[in-house]
Design an enzyme around this catalytic site. Structure first.
Site, PDB file in Angstrom:
ATOM      1  CB  SER A 290     -75.102  91.106  48.423  1.00 37.26           C
ATOM      2  OG  SER A 290     -76.619  89.950  48.679  1.00 37.26           O
TER       3      SER A 290
ATOM      4  CG  PHE B 279     -87.538  85.671  50.001  1.00 35.89           C
ATOM      5  CD1 PHE B 279     -87.678  84.456  48.958  1.00 35.89           C
ATOM      6  CD2 PHE B 279     -87.919  85.731  51.170  1.00 35.89           C
ATOM      7  CE1 PHE B 279     -89.678  83.761  49.443  1.00 35.89           C
ATOM      8  CE2 PHE B 279     -89.444  85.949  51.044  1.00 35.89           C
ATOM      9  CZ  PHE B 279     -89.898  84.717  49.833  1.00 35.89           C
TER      10      PHE B 279
ATOM     11  CB  SER C 290     -84.786  75.991  42.982  1.00 38.60           C
ATOM     12  OG  SER C 290     -84.943  75.803  41.687  1.00 38.60           O
TER      13      SER C 290
ATOM     14  CB  THR D  54     -82.301  73.718  40.599  1.00 41.40           C
ATOM     15  OG1 THR D  54     -81.635  73.926  39.852  1.00 41.40           O
ATOM     16  CG2 THR D  54     -82.460  73.766  42.107  1.00 41.40           C
TER      17      THR D  54
ATOM     18  CE1 TYR E 292     -79.978  79.119  43.598  1.00 45.39           C
ATOM     19  CE2 TYR E 292     -80.811  77.398  41.407  1.00 45.39           C
ATOM     20  CZ  TYR E 292     -80.986  79.086  42.557  1.00 45.39           C
ATOM     21  OH  TYR E 292     -82.618  78.789  42.969  1.00 45.39           O
TER      22      TYR E 292
ATOM     23  CE  LYS F 200     -81.959  78.070  46.478  1.00 45.41           C
ATOM     24  NZ  LYS F 200     -82.172  78.943  47.292  1.00 45.41           N
TER      25      LYS F 200
ATOM     26  CG  PHE G 288     -92.401  74.575  38.427  1.00 47.66           C
ATOM     27  CD1 PHE G 288     -91.863  74.217  40.233  1.00 47.66           C
ATOM     28  CD2 PHE G 288     -91.459  73.627  37.639  1.00 47.66           C
ATOM     29  CE1 PHE G 288     -91.929  72.575  40.390  1.00 47.66           C
ATOM     30  CE2 PHE G 288     -91.235  72.736  37.909  1.00 47.66           C
ATOM     31  CZ  PHE G 288     -91.436  71.824  39.150  1.00 47.66           C
ATOM     32  CG  ASN G 289     -88.724  78.845  35.324  1.00 47.00           C
ATOM     33  OD1 ASN G 289     -88.262  77.998  35.476  1.00 47.00           O
ATOM     34  ND2 ASN G 289     -87.466  80.097  34.247  1.00 47.00           N
TER      35      ASN G 289
ATOM     36  NE  ARG H 266     -79.353  79.159  30.412  1.00 46.97           N
ATOM     37  CZ  ARG H 266     -80.286  80.041  30.764  1.00 46.97           C
ATOM     38  NH1 ARG H 266     -79.985  81.296  30.800  1.00 46.97           N
ATOM     39  NH2 ARG H 266     -81.295  79.748  31.516  1.00 46.97           N
TER      40      ARG H 266
HETATM   41  N1  UFG Z   1     -83.365  81.646  27.361  1.00 47.61           N
HETATM   42  C1  UFG Z   1     -83.128  81.538  26.221  1.00 47.61           C
HETATM   43  N2  UFG Z   1     -82.420  83.132  26.234  1.00 47.61           N
HETATM   44  C2  UFG Z   1     -82.176  83.691  27.203  1.00 47.61           C
HETATM   45  C3  UFG Z   1     -82.535  83.111  28.599  1.00 47.61           C
HETATM   46  C4  UFG Z   1     -83.020  81.752  28.588  1.00 47.61           C
HETATM   47  O1  UFG Z   1     -83.482  81.180  25.491  1.00 47.61           O
HETATM   48  O2  UFG Z   1     -81.379  85.392  26.615  1.00 47.61           O
HETATM   49  C5  UFG Z   1     -84.234  80.097  27.198  1.00 47.61           C
HETATM   50  C6  UFG Z   1     -83.237  79.168  28.277  1.00 47.61           C
HETATM   51  O3  UFG Z   1     -82.317  78.586  27.667  1.00 47.61           O
HETATM   52  C7  UFG Z   1     -84.597  78.321  28.742  1.00 47.61           C
HETATM   53  C8  UFG Z   1     -85.646  79.270  29.136  1.00 47.61           C
HETATM   54  O4  UFG Z   1     -85.312  80.320  27.962  1.00 47.61           O
HETATM   55  O5  UFG Z   1     -85.490  77.706  28.054  1.00 47.61           O
HETATM   56  C9  UFG Z   1     -85.879  79.812  30.841  1.00 47.61           C
HETATM   57  O6  UFG Z   1     -84.390  80.217  31.377  1.00 47.61           O
HETATM   58  P1  UFG Z   1     -84.074  81.625  32.282  1.00 47.61           P
HETATM   59  O7  UFG Z   1     -82.656  81.807  32.915  1.00 47.61           O
HETATM   60  O8  UFG Z   1     -85.418  82.565  32.380  1.00 47.61           O
HETATM   61  O9  UFG Z   1     -84.728  80.550  33.585  1.00 47.61           O
HETATM   62  P2  UFG Z   1     -84.129  78.897  34.165  1.00 47.61           P
HETATM   63  O10 UFG Z   1     -85.282  78.201  33.444  1.00 47.61           O
HETATM   64  O11 UFG Z   1     -82.475  78.741  33.671  1.00 47.61           O
HETATM   65  O12 UFG Z   1     -83.717  79.218  35.799  1.00 47.61           O
HETATM   66  C10 UFG Z   1     -84.990  79.047  36.287  1.00 47.61           C
HETATM   67  C11 UFG Z   1     -83.965  79.662  37.804  1.00 47.61           C
HETATM   68  C12 UFG Z   1     -83.059  79.561  37.750  1.00 47.61           C
HETATM   69  C13 UFG Z   1     -83.065  77.892  38.893  1.00 47.61           C
HETATM   70  C14 UFG Z   1     -83.625  77.286  37.699  1.00 47.61           C
HETATM   71  C15 UFG Z   1     -84.645  75.556  37.524  1.00 47.61           C
HETATM   72  O13 UFG Z   1     -83.837  81.140  37.068  1.00 47.61           O
HETATM   73  O14 UFG Z   1     -82.694  80.312  39.416  1.00 47.61           O
HETATM   74  O15 UFG Z   1     -84.791  77.377  36.971  1.00 47.61           O
HETATM   75  O16 UFG Z   1     -84.711  74.642  36.655  1.00 47.61           O
HETATM   76  F1  UFG Z   1     -82.115  77.049  39.200  1.00 47.61           F
END
Ligand code: UFG
Length: 341
Positions: free
Chosen positions: A38, A84, A128, A130, A153, A157, A182-183, A299
């Site tokens: 999926s 996962f 996560s 999160t 989401y 978790k 984390f990321n 965001r």
């Molecule tokens: N960012 C940008 N531009 C983009 C995409 C992201 O500036 O086009 C910034 C975001 O604002 C953030 C950082 O890059 O500051 C990281 O963003 P991501 O979307 O890569 O990751 P997140 O930290 O938002 O999300 C990750 C996981 C999620 C999880 C979350 C938990 O992808 O699954 O951490 O905090 F829920």
């Protein structure tokens, strides 16, 4: 110790799942891949066979389909599961909460029911960071308080962590490790497997690599007015191969512990935070490409800064991130370039 142990890997064709399959094989486990494609592609299974040097058992199955999943348990008789399989797009979860509650919570319930029916006790679950929301203090340790989830989401978790606790309290002999990622970023150094976002990427690194490859015109940085060194958000970016290795260490640790029920939570990060601009600049260093960007508004739902305390995972699991942000960006870029070719 791990020789011959059969481990079902749900979501085994996905980003973290596929890298974990490779590390499991390297460590002598026998992974059984379960995936419904999926959010993944069949060619990844072929690549895994190639990387692991064998034809891995594979089943196309939706993990919420208990009857279908039961047949896999009957046939394979696993000794453990790494679960996962889940939906993971924060924005989509706000638009389609029921999809997230059905898939993420429903699949865990099915996994736990089948584990009970077949007397399988060992589980590694993908959680996560999160669950920490916007923490009051950084770095966050496993005992930092969980916060109100920022999205459906995130809430799945929190709920899944609680479900596992409740099931153990009810007397099911689970031995479970919950890994709070984390990321996760990067790709396999071979360039054969990596992240395959569908449509416009939500996450930072695929957006950067697609922009560098000319598929997107410019990166939008979501806000530069945060209270951080350069105003952009801070995250703890962990190389997916290091993260995969943490799952192997978790399984080995479960086996080395007593037979008593067990539920232990670990942060899996590098212990180091990087701003969005630091990521963009490191990408420039490793690729020579100056990714064009503009600064947009914040965001919604983003936390300002979070990174992991890794003391517990280092001490108990003997796991520590070995690869750097630059390594991860180099591998992600290498993967992106071969995708285009
Ligand atoms: N960012 C940008 N531009 C983009 C995409 C992201 O500036 O086009 C910034 C975001 O604002 C953030 C950082 O890059 O500051 C990281 O963003 P991501 O979307 O890569 O990751 P997140 O930290 O938002 O999300 C990750 C996981 C999620 C999880 C979350 C938990 O992808 O699954 O951490 O905090 F829920």
């Amino acid at each position: 110790m791990s020789t011959g142990k059969k481990i079902i890997v749900t979501g085994g064709a996905g980003f973290i799942g596929s890298h974990t399959v490779v590390e499991l094989c390297k460590a002598g486990f026998h992974p059984v891949i379960v995936d419904d494609f999926s959010n993944s592609e069949p060619f990844i299974v072929e690549r895994l066979n190639e990387l692991c040097g064998t034809t891995l058992p594979f089943y196309e199955c939706d993990c919420t389909d208990k009857n279908a999943f039961r047949k896999i348990f009957e046939k394979e008789r696993p000794s453990g599961i790494i679960h996962f399989a889940a939906c993971k797009a924060v924005g989509e979860s706000v638009a389609q909460p029921l999809k997230y509650y059905h898939n993420n919570i429903g699949s865990l319930v099915v996994v736990l029911e089948l584990m009970k029916d077949f007397g399988v006790n060992d589980l590694v679950f993908s959680s996560s960071c999160t669950v920490y929301g916007q923490p009051e203090q950084v770095p966050v340790s496993e005992s930092s308080p969980s916060k109100q989830a920022m999205s459906p989401y995130g809430y799945t978790k929190v709920v899944c962590e609680q479900i596992i606790e409740d099931v153990i309290a009810s007397g099911q002999a689970l031995r479970c490790v919950l890994l709070r990622y984390f990321n996760p970023i990067g790709a396999h150094p071979s360039g054969r497997i990596g992240e395959l976002p569908r449509g416009v990427p939500n996450n930072l690194i695929p957006y950067i690599t697609q922009t560098a490859a000319g598929q997107r015109s410019s990166l939008t940085i979501h806000g530069n007015d945060y209270s951080t060194v350069d105003g952009t958000c801070i995250r703890d970016y962990i190389h997916v191969v290091d993260l995969a290795d943490a799952h192997v260490k978790a399984l080995e640790w479960i086996h080395s512990e007593t037979d008593e029920p067990l539920r232990e939570v670990f942060n899996v990060g590098t212990g180091k935070g990087e701003t969005v601009l630091e990521v963009v600049n490191t990408f420039k260093k490793i690729s020579g490409i100056d990714v064009p960007y503009t600064v947009g508004p914040r965001r919604s739902g983003d936390v300002e800064q979070i990174w992991a305390s890794t003391e517990k995972v280092e001490q108990l699991l003997g796991w520590k991130a070995r690869l750097s942000l630059a390594d991860a960006l180099r591998d992600a870029w290498n993967w992106q370039k071969q995708l285009k070719a």
